[in-house]
Design a protein around this motif. Sequence first.
Motif, mmCIF file in Angstrom:
data_model
loop_
_atom_site.group_PDB
_atom_site.id
_atom_site.type_symbol
_atom_site.label_atom_id
_atom_site.label_comp_id
_atom_site.label_asym_id
_atom_site.label_seq_id
_atom_site.Cartn_x
_atom_site.Cartn_y
_atom_site.Cartn_z
ATOM 1 N N ALA A 24 43.870 36.316 29.500
ATOM 2 C CA ALA A 24 42.867 37.250 30.024
ATOM 3 C C ALA A 24 41.782 36.491 30.791
ATOM 4 C CB ALA A 24 42.245 38.049 28.880
ATOM 5 N N GLU A 25 41.341 35.379 30.246
ATOM 6 C CA GLU A 25 40.329 34.579 30.948
ATOM 7 C C GLU A 25 40.861 34.074 32.285
ATOM 8 O OE1 GLU A 25 39.462 31.655 27.966
ATOM 9 O OE2 GLU A 25 37.664 32.731 27.293
ATOM 10 N N ASP A 26 42.131 33.670 32.319
ATOM 11 C CA ASP A 26 42.732 33.221 33.577
ATOM 12 C C ASP A 26 42.773 34.360 34.593
ATOM 13 O OD1 ASP A 26 43.106 30.698 32.566
ATOM 14 O OD2 ASP A 26 45.238 30.976 32.114
ATOM 15 N N ALA A 27 43.129 35.558 34.129
ATOM 16 C CA ALA A 27 43.203 36.704 35.038
ATOM 17 C C ALA A 27 41.822 37.046 35.595
ATOM 18 C CB ALA A 27 43.802 37.908 34.314
ATOM 19 N N VAL A 28 40.805 36.971 34.759
ATOM 20 C CA VAL A 28 39.443 37.254 35.219
ATOM 21 C C VAL A 28 38.990 36.205 36.223
ATOM 22 C CG1 VAL A 28 37.030 37.441 34.498
ATOM 23 C CG2 VAL A 28 38.819 38.538 33.150
ATOM 24 N N GLN A 29 39.320 34.939 35.971
ATOM 25 C CA GLN A 29 38.940 33.887 36.909
ATOM 26 C C GLN A 29 39.651 34.065 38.249
ATOM 27 O OE1 GLN A 29 36.518 31.847 36.617
ATOM 28 N NE2 GLN A 29 36.869 30.789 38.561
ATOM 29 N N ASP A 30 40.924 34.455 38.216
ATOM 30 C CA ASP A 30 41.645 34.737 39.464
ATOM 31 C C ASP A 30 41.012 35.910 40.207
ATOM 32 O OD1 ASP A 30 43.365 32.666 38.973
ATOM 33 O OD2 ASP A 30 45.010 33.929 38.234
ATOM 34 N N THR A 31 40.533 36.885 39.447
ATOM 35 C CA THR A 31 39.853 38.024 40.069
ATOM 36 C C THR A 31 38.572 37.569 40.759
ATOM 37 O OG1 THR A 31 40.741 39.509 38.381
ATOM 38 C CG2 THR A 31 38.839 40.301 39.618
ATOM 39 N N PHE A 32 37.849 36.666 40.119
ATOM 40 C CA PHE A 32 36.625 36.135 40.736
ATOM 41 C C PHE A 32 36.940 35.428 42.051
ATOM 42 C CE2 PHE A 32 33.648 32.587 41.323
ATOM 43 C CZ PHE A 32 32.464 33.298 41.484
ATOM 44 N N LEU A 33 38.010 34.657 42.075
ATOM 45 C CA LEU A 33 38.379 33.941 43.304
ATOM 46 C C LEU A 33 38.704 34.928 44.429
ATOM 47 C CD1 LEU A 33 40.598 31.081 41.814
ATOM 48 C CD2 LEU A 33 38.215 30.941 42.589
ATOM 49 N N ASP A 74 26.151 37.762 40.726
ATOM 50 C CA ASP A 74 25.561 38.565 39.650
ATOM 51 C C ASP A 74 26.327 39.870 39.459
ATOM 52 O OD1 ASP A 74 23.668 36.634 39.297
ATOM 53 O OD2 ASP A 74 22.074 37.687 40.399
ATOM 54 N N ARG A 75 26.742 40.470 40.553
ATOM 55 C CA ARG A 75 27.487 41.730 40.458
ATOM 56 C C ARG A 75 28.798 41.511 39.707
ATOM 57 N NH1 ARG A 75 27.622 46.041 45.186
ATOM 58 N NH2 ARG A 75 25.929 46.804 43.893
ATOM 59 N N PHE A 76 29.473 40.406 40.015
ATOM 60 C CA PHE A 76 30.721 40.114 39.300
ATOM 61 C C PHE A 76 30.439 39.833 37.829
ATOM 62 C CE2 PHE A 76 33.975 37.404 37.549
ATOM 63 C CZ PHE A 76 35.136 38.037 37.952
ATOM 64 N N GLU A 77 29.439 38.996 37.559
ATOM 65 C CA GLU A 77 29.153 38.621 36.179
ATOM 66 C C GLU A 77 28.751 39.826 35.340
ATOM 67 O OE1 GLU A 77 29.796 35.849 34.740
ATOM 68 O OE2 GLU A 77 30.481 34.915 36.597
ATOM 69 N N ALA A 78 28.128 40.802 35.958
ATOM 70 C CA ALA A 78 27.736 42.011 35.223
ATOM 71 C C ALA A 78 28.951 42.764 34.700
ATOM 72 C CB ALA A 78 26.910 42.926 36.129
ATOM 73 N N GLY A 79 30.072 42.625 35.369
ATOM 74 C CA GLY A 79 31.285 43.315 34.936
ATOM 75 C C GLY A 79 32.317 42.424 34.292
ATOM 76 N N ARG A 80 31.986 41.133 34.117
ATOM 77 C CA ARG A 80 32.982 40.185 33.593
ATOM 78 C C ARG A 80 33.488 40.599 32.218
ATOM 79 N NH1 ARG A 80 34.690 34.796 34.063
ATOM 80 N NH2 ARG A 80 33.290 34.363 35.827
ATOM 81 N N GLY A 81 32.576 41.021 31.341
ATOM 82 C CA GLY A 81 32.992 41.388 29.992
ATOM 83 C C GLY A 81 33.981 42.535 29.991
ATOM 84 N N ARG A 82 33.723 43.550 30.802
ATOM 85 C CA ARG A 82 34.642 44.697 30.871
ATOM 86 C C ARG A 82 35.997 44.269 31.414
ATOM 87 N NH1 ARG A 82 36.214 47.968 34.781
ATOM 88 N NH2 ARG A 82 34.790 46.958 36.243
ATOM 89 N N LEU A 83 35.999 43.418 32.436
ATOM 90 C CA LEU A 83 37.256 42.939 33.001
ATOM 91 C C LEU A 83 38.042 42.126 31.977
ATOM 92 C CD1 LEU A 83 36.021 41.809 36.536
ATOM 93 C CD2 LEU A 83 37.223 43.932 35.957
ATOM 94 N N ALA A 84 37.338 41.283 31.213
ATOM 95 C CA ALA A 84 38.016 40.464 30.207
ATOM 96 C C ALA A 84 38.604 41.338 29.101
ATOM 97 C CB ALA A 84 37.034 39.453 29.610
ATOM 98 N N SER A 85 37.875 42.351 28.684
ATOM 99 C CA SER A 85 38.374 43.253 27.652
ATOM 100 C C SER A 85 39.598 44.018 28.133
ATOM 101 C CB SER A 85 37.263 44.236 27.254
ATOM 102 O OG SER A 85 37.753 45.202 26.360
ATOM 103 N N LEU A 86 39.577 44.459 29.383
ATOM 104 C CA LEU A 86 40.729 45.142 29.961
ATOM 105 C C LEU A 86 41.926 44.194 30.022
ATOM 106 C CD1 LEU A 86 42.217 47.359 31.527
ATOM 107 C CD2 LEU A 86 40.977 46.642 33.583
ATOM 108 N N ALA A 87 41.705 42.977 30.521
ATOM 109 C CA ALA A 87 42.797 42.021 30.651
ATOM 110 C C ALA A 87 43.369 41.645 29.288
ATOM 111 C CB ALA A 87 42.310 40.772 31.391
#
Length: 312
Positions: free
Chosen positions: A30-39, A7-20
Amino acid sequence: MDSAAVDRFEAGRGRLASLAYRLLGSAADAEDAVQDTFLRWQAADRERIAVPEAWLTRVVTRLCLDRLRSAQARHERAVGDWLPEPLLEGDPMLGPADTFEQRESVSLAVLTLMERLSPVERAAYVLREAFSYPHAEIAGILGITESASQQHVHRARRRIAAARRGGAEVDPASARRVVEEFLAAAVSGRVERLVALLTDDVTAVSDGAGLARRLLRYGTRERVASYVRAGFRPTPAKRRLAGGTPVLHVALVNGSPAVLAVVDDRVVGAVAFEVRDGRVASLCGIAAAHRLARLDELWRRHEADAPVIGTW
């Protein structure tokens, strides 16, 4: 990983995607970079992470920098075959849009200009202008000194401002009216009116209906007007290429007005405009399916206005 960490990650996913997206200019990347960040978040010792938001921002930024520095990215972007991936207004990946700087940082014009910056300059500029990070935090994210962060942002601002030739924010309604008048002149073949609606330093770039091996670039008002007239002239061959007879809509793409060619609710082409002082300063024509995939996906879920041209 427990649900609280997810949940903590998902709360910031949008901001991370916008940055990427601002760093890479590609929604897919950008989606790939966010998914790698999640891993990496999943594998991290999260109890030792004092400020998760800062940690995640640092990870996604550095992943994006690695992509920008990669041999493949350097080759693709060096040969002039790269264009930003356009996003439809309302796409959450566009991110913060409260200030002029935030809106400008995601425009197609500025995303293209940021290709002239070094990866670190680009990251420092985006973190400062779009997300208002203080230089001390930018320094920590990028692994540089605070003074170096200030220098990178200053150089980036100067280079983008010089290339923008004093561009300022334009009222969306006024810009739309200019584009609608421009479209009417293009479809009717009034080349003299087209030329009058272009700035003296107008530029245009196109991916050649998605078929050209290299991007097509045009300068001078007459050449741009000729390119536009040819592009908007309906022909049986163009209808076959599009898969039907398009209707033309005017919509906002990356904060600027754009003409979208739509066949059976499918976006088959987009021309984004930059308007300055009541005239068109630049055009960007995109028809390659891979560049339009995300825009097309959101368009299908979007309640569109009536087309400005219903029979093309």
